[in-house]
Every structure is written in C-alpha cells, then in structure tokens.
Design an enzyme around this catalytic site. Structure first.
Site, mmCIF file in Angstrom:
data_model
loop_
_atom_site.group_PDB
_atom_site.id
_atom_site.type_symbol
_atom_site.label_atom_id
_atom_site.label_comp_id
_atom_site.label_asym_id
_atom_site.label_seq_id
_atom_site.Cartn_x
_atom_site.Cartn_y
_atom_site.Cartn_z
ATOM 1 N N ASP A 164 0.669 -1.133 0.094
ATOM 2 C CA ASP A 164 0.015 0.063 0.017
ATOM 3 C C ASP A 164 0.722 1.176 0.001
ATOM 4 O OD1 ASP A 164 -2.161 -1.695 0.193
ATOM 5 O OD2 ASP A 164 -3.161 -0.657 2.009
ATOM 6 N N ASP A 165 0.149 2.328 -0.442
ATOM 7 C CA ASP A 165 0.618 3.748 -0.448
ATOM 8 C C ASP A 165 1.894 4.181 -1.384
ATOM 9 O OD1 ASP A 165 -1.195 3.507 1.915
ATOM 10 O OD2 ASP A 165 0.564 3.803 3.590
ATOM 11 N N HIS A 202 -5.955 3.503 -4.080
ATOM 12 C CA HIS A 202 -5.835 3.578 -2.511
ATOM 13 C C HIS A 202 -6.111 5.228 -2.241
ATOM 14 C CE1 HIS A 202 -5.081 2.126 1.565
ATOM 15 N NE2 HIS A 202 -3.798 2.910 1.754
ATOM 16 N N HIS A 253 -4.807 9.794 0.683
ATOM 17 C CA HIS A 253 -5.093 9.069 1.799
ATOM 18 C C HIS A 253 -5.988 9.461 3.116
ATOM 19 C CE1 HIS A 253 -3.487 5.730 4.518
ATOM 20 N NE2 HIS A 253 -3.151 5.159 3.472
ATOM 21 N N HIS A 261 3.401 -2.494 3.235
ATOM 22 C CA HIS A 261 3.543 -1.119 2.515
ATOM 23 C C HIS A 261 4.690 -0.799 1.602
ATOM 24 C CE1 HIS A 261 0.652 -0.758 5.731
ATOM 25 N NE2 HIS A 261 0.120 0.173 5.188
HETATM 26 NI NI NI Z 1 -2.506 3.302 3.237
#
Ligand code: NI
Length: 334
Positions: free
Chosen positions: A147-148, A198, A202, A292
């Site tokens: 993620d991210d 995503h 955020h 991540h």
């Molecule tokens: Ni995230």
C-alpha cells in the site's frame, strides 16, 4: 457548543461520534449518517447540506431554521420548521438524530437497561455490497499487497525481489504518489503486477463528504488510466475505514472493496523476524497479506524488504501459489 463523545449502535455495530443536547434533541454531526448508508454532501456555494438515500433527499440550509424533505416522484417537498438553526463547526454541521432518522424511516431506540443508543436502518443485510477480506479458502493461494506507493525508494527494492522470485503482487497506489512517480507505476504494470486504488491523498473516508470520496477514487483511477491504459476496479479505503454509504457509492462506481486477512503492521517499523512470525502464525488458504511500500519515515520498511524473500520461500515450501488480487477475485467467483 461543547460536543461530547458518544457511541451509537448502527444496526448493532458501534459507531463513535459526538453529540450535544439542544432542546431535548440529540445533535450529531451530519457525516455520522453515512454509517446509515446515507450520502452526505455540503455545498459551500449555497450552504445546502444534503442527505440522500433513495427515494428520500433531506436538505438543510445553514443559518435557516427549516428543512425540506423530497421524495422521489413527488413534486412538492415537505417543509419542516426546526427548533434549531444548523451552523458549521469544527466537527461539521450538527443535526438532530431523531428528526433525521424519522425522515429516512429509521428507528432510534434507547436501551434503559444498558443506556445504549441504537439506530435501526431497516436496510437489508443482503443488499449490502460485499467487502473482500480473502480469496477462496479451498485454494492454497496467497496475495501479497503493498500500500501507499509507488515511491522511488522502497517500491524498486520490492519490485526487484518480486522479479527475482518470479512472484506477482498487487500495489494499492495513492494518486499523489502516482503523479510523483509515474515511471515506477509503469514498471509495476510492466512487470506483471496488479494495481489497486488507494485514494488520491489517503484521507479517512468516513470523515469525507460523499462527493469527495467519489472524487478521491475517480481522480486516482484517471491518473492510473492515463499512464497505463488500465482501470483497477479494486479499491482499498485508507486505514481500512469506510461507512455503509461509502460501500454503496464505491459499488455503484463498479469497485470491489478489498481489505486483508493478515496485517503485518510493517508500517510500525518492526523487524523482519516479527513480520515473518505474524505471517507464519496467520497464514491460511486465500490469505491477503497487507504490507507497505512507501518511504514515509526513513528505514521504517527495512523489515519488509528484509522479510520478503524469506516470506516468499517459506510460503512456497508450504505449497502456496502467489496470485494478484484481481485473479483471486475471479477464482473466488465474484
Ligand atoms: Ni494506506
């Protein structure tokens, strides 16, 4: 006005919100009603606060003591005089719990026994869009998710390992990062990995108006499409947080909502050994593993990079096959 914390049980699930009393009425932030599947939007231009769940649209106007309730197919709105004036505050606009519930055909029930407040939406449990936590539990398959990202530091290291091991993964990317690292996004796709959405930057979806949630995912999807020609069709809400209204709207945009079954908590900066023991303890067929790939704090994901080759080999030894999340969804049958 001083708002205090309270919990309201929406169809039995506790939701943390705030309230204050006004003339014997519980006043709660408008965004709370997203947990009851109601779209909540505010127009800065004309100061209209709109709550909408078909066939009902309820409109408040800041600074005015009345509300209009529209029912689809009926021309004339019902106009109610309110004994308060909705105003903006740091927690948003507070509106009366009982009044809004009544307009949408919901019930408020206060348990004298437990002193809990319940909101019963009367929405069918079966018509709620599904949330995917894992794949088919009969297949010994596992999906690695990152993620991210993308970023210019951890993402290339992770991609190198995945290429070395010949393993596909799924990257839930953030629009802002995609804009900053377009070549890394293209590399992810070129090397056979899947992309997920995503959001743009955020935020926590429950704290956003409905139109902003839609904008967060649509702008990210457009950015990804313009660079790769692919639409992701899958979204993972930041922090794994969403309301029932977010679920309805993401589903109406054609997205599957993807969570995870194993949280490595790698973002806490833990050691590789800890990550490996979490995966080893929690692994089961159809697992979706959350990790991540963004260099937010220096060295925070060193554990992830160090753990990854061992994780892949250990899972292989146990007979697991690696798949992307979209492939897992297809094999799951929906
Ligand atoms: Ni995230």
């Amino acid at each position: 006005m001083d708002a205090s914390p309270m919990k309201i049980y929406v169809d039995g699930h506790p939701v943390a919100t705030k309230y204050f009393m006004e003339k014997n009425s519980f006043m709660v932030p408008a965004l709370f009603f997203k947990y009851a599947g109601i779209a909540v939007d505010f127009s800065n231009e004309n100061k209209f606060l709109t709550l909408r769940r078909n066939p009902i649209t309820l409109v408040f106007q800041l600074g005015r003591n009345y509300a209009e309730c529209y029912v689809q197919g009926i021309d004339q709105p019902k106009c109610d005089e309110l004994d308060f004036i909705p105003e903006a505050s740091s927690d948003g606009v507070f509106i009366p719990l009982n009044y809004v519930a009544e307009q949408f055909g919901m019930n408020i029930w206060k348990s004298a026994h437990s002193s809990r407040t319940y909101l019963v939406t009367h929405l069918s449990l079966f018509s709620r869009p599904g949330i995917i936590y894992r794949g088919n539990t009969r297949n010994k398959k596992v999906a690695l998710t990152f993620d991210d990202g993308p970023d210019g530091f951890y993402t290339p290291k992770i991609l190198d390992i995945l290429r070395e091991e010949g393993v596909p993964a799924t990257f839930f990317v953030v629009g802002e990062q995609v804009r900053n690292f377009p070549d890394m996004l293209k590399r992810i796709v070129r090397e056979g990995h899947a992309l997920g959405n995503h959001s743009w930057n955020h935020p926590s979806f429950p704290q956003l108006e409905t139109a902003k949630v839609v904008q967060e995912v649509n702008s990210t999807e457009e950015e990804i499409f313009s660079l790769t020609g692919h639409l992701t069709g899958i979204v993972r809400p930041p922090y794994g947080s969403y309301t029932l209204a977010d679920r309805y709207h993401l589903a109406s945009l054609g997205f599957h909502v993807i969570m995870w079954s194993i949280d490595t908590v790698d973002w806490k900066g833990i050691e590789a050994e800890e990550i490996l023991s979490i995966v080893d303890r929690e692994i089961s067929p159809g697992a979706i593993i959350l990790m991540h790939c963004v260099n937010e704090k220096p060295k925070f994901l060193n554990g992830t990079v160090k753990a990854l080759p061992t994780m892949i080999r250990q899972l292989r030894l146990q007979g697991y096959q690696f798949v992307t999340v979209p492939k897992m969804i297809i094999e799951r049958g929906g």
